[in-house]
Design an enzyme around this catalytic site. Structure first.
Site, PDB file in Angstrom:
ATOM      1  N   ASP A 243       0.566  -1.102  -0.885  1.00  0.00           N
ATOM      2  CA  ASP A 243      -0.231  -0.043  -0.274  1.00  0.00           C
ATOM      3  C   ASP A 243       1.091   1.141   0.614  1.00  0.00           C
ATOM      4  O   ASP A 243       2.163   1.121   0.379  1.00  0.00           O
ATOM      5  CB  ASP A 243      -0.871   0.077   1.539  1.00  0.00           C
ATOM      6  CG  ASP A 243      -1.463   1.378   1.733  1.00  0.00           C
ATOM      7  OD1 ASP A 243      -2.452   2.099   0.750  1.00  0.00           O
ATOM      8  OD2 ASP A 243      -1.583   1.477   2.652  1.00  0.00           O
TER       9      ASP A 243
ATOM     10  N   ASP B 199      -0.307   5.383   0.255  1.00  0.00           N
ATOM     11  CA  ASP B 199       0.006   6.081   2.308  1.00  0.00           C
ATOM     12  C   ASP B 199      -0.553   5.247   3.364  1.00  0.00           C
ATOM     13  O   ASP B 199      -1.374   4.628   3.494  1.00  0.00           O
ATOM     14  CB  ASP B 199      -1.961   6.504   1.655  1.00  0.00           C
ATOM     15  CG  ASP B 199      -1.989   7.194   0.533  1.00  0.00           C
ATOM     16  OD1 ASP B 199      -0.855   7.597   0.317  1.00  0.00           O
ATOM     17  OD2 ASP B 199      -2.817   7.728  -0.066  1.00  0.00           O
TER      18      ASP B 199
END
Length: 264
Positions: A50, A52
């Site tokens: 991922d 953020d």
């Protein structure tokens, strides 16, 4: 007659002729002294991150963004209650009318643009990427942020992830489609890929649905102990920093096999 207590191999040993008895004793000692075979570690071909809150430090004030989208604290609280305490804002927006959608996307875009100005790499991310490159382990990226954010991340920090799927790829996490797409592009089975992210409902669920290994990054301990998590969202591994991912990879996976693998 031998006593009843002399059972099994002991009875056979004592009943045998002297020479054969010696051979049997040596065989039994050799078998007992042999160490148990080491547990075979799984190969790891790729790591999908991922962005953020995982590769980059969280900079977006999500509650403030949601409050503006819903028009205030009361509506925001009602939406959270309806969602069981969480809001999947992207999926929720898709069910709204055109005017509400337009307003919501404008708010999200503004918060994301402001976040780009404060974009910072997560401690340990650069070192982890160099480690994966040295082991010839592929690395990809899945984010619900826009492509502009991914492009800026690549440009600013010089760590390309291929493929790097942004919000323009549908459907979003937690649907397994983006992760399965990356596995297909790499020609690697999902069970030889690990998904690393900071969200149970998005990253871990996406990984589990795809059949991948999952690792939750929980820097602040907001999710509590690993054993307390529900089974349907419990990750295979749980770390408090990207530095701990090194330990997970080296302890649980055979990283040398990747050097002889061509996933193209």
């Amino acid at each position: 007659m031998l006593p009843r207590l002399l059972l099994g191999p002991h009875r056979v040993l004592l009943a045998a002729p002297p020479l054969r008895r010696l051979r049997l004793a040596r065989r039994a000692m050799s078998s007992a002294a042999a160490p148990a075979p080491a547990q075979r570690r799984r190969p790891l071909r790729g790591v999908v991150f991922d962005m953020d809150g995982t590769l980059t430090v969280p900079v977006i004030d999500w509650p403030a963004m949601h409050r503006e989208i819903f028009g205030g604290e009361t509506a925001y609280a009602a939406a959270r209650a309806a969602g069981g305490g969480t809001i999947d804002i992207l999926h929720l927006i898709e069910s709204w009318g055109p005017d509400l959608q337009r307003h919501a996307y404008e708010v999200i875009a503004r918060f994301e643009r402001e976040g780009l100005d404060r974009l910072q790499i997560m401690p340990g991310a650069s070192e982890l990427c160099k480690f994966l490159d040295a082991k010839q382990i592929r690395r990809g990226l899945i984010t619900r942020n826009v492509k502009d954010a991914v492009d800026l991340f690549h440009q600013r920090f010089g760590m390309p992830f291929v493929p790097a799927l942004s919000r323009e790829f549908r459907p979003y996490k937690p649907d397994p489609a983006p992760l399965l797409h990356i596995c297909s592009t790499w020609n690697i089975p999902a069970h030889e890929v690990i998904m690393v992210g900071d969200s149970l409902k998005d990253d871990v669920v996406c990984g589990k649905r795809a059949g991948a290994i999952t690792c939750l990054l929980d820097e602040t301990g907001r999710y509590g102990p690993h054993d307390s998590l529900p089974e349907d969202v419990k990750p295979d591994f749980m770390v408090s920093s990207l530095a701990e991912v090194f330990t997970v990879l080296e302890k649980h996976f055979d990283l040398e096999q990747t050097k002889y693998y061509d996933g193209r």
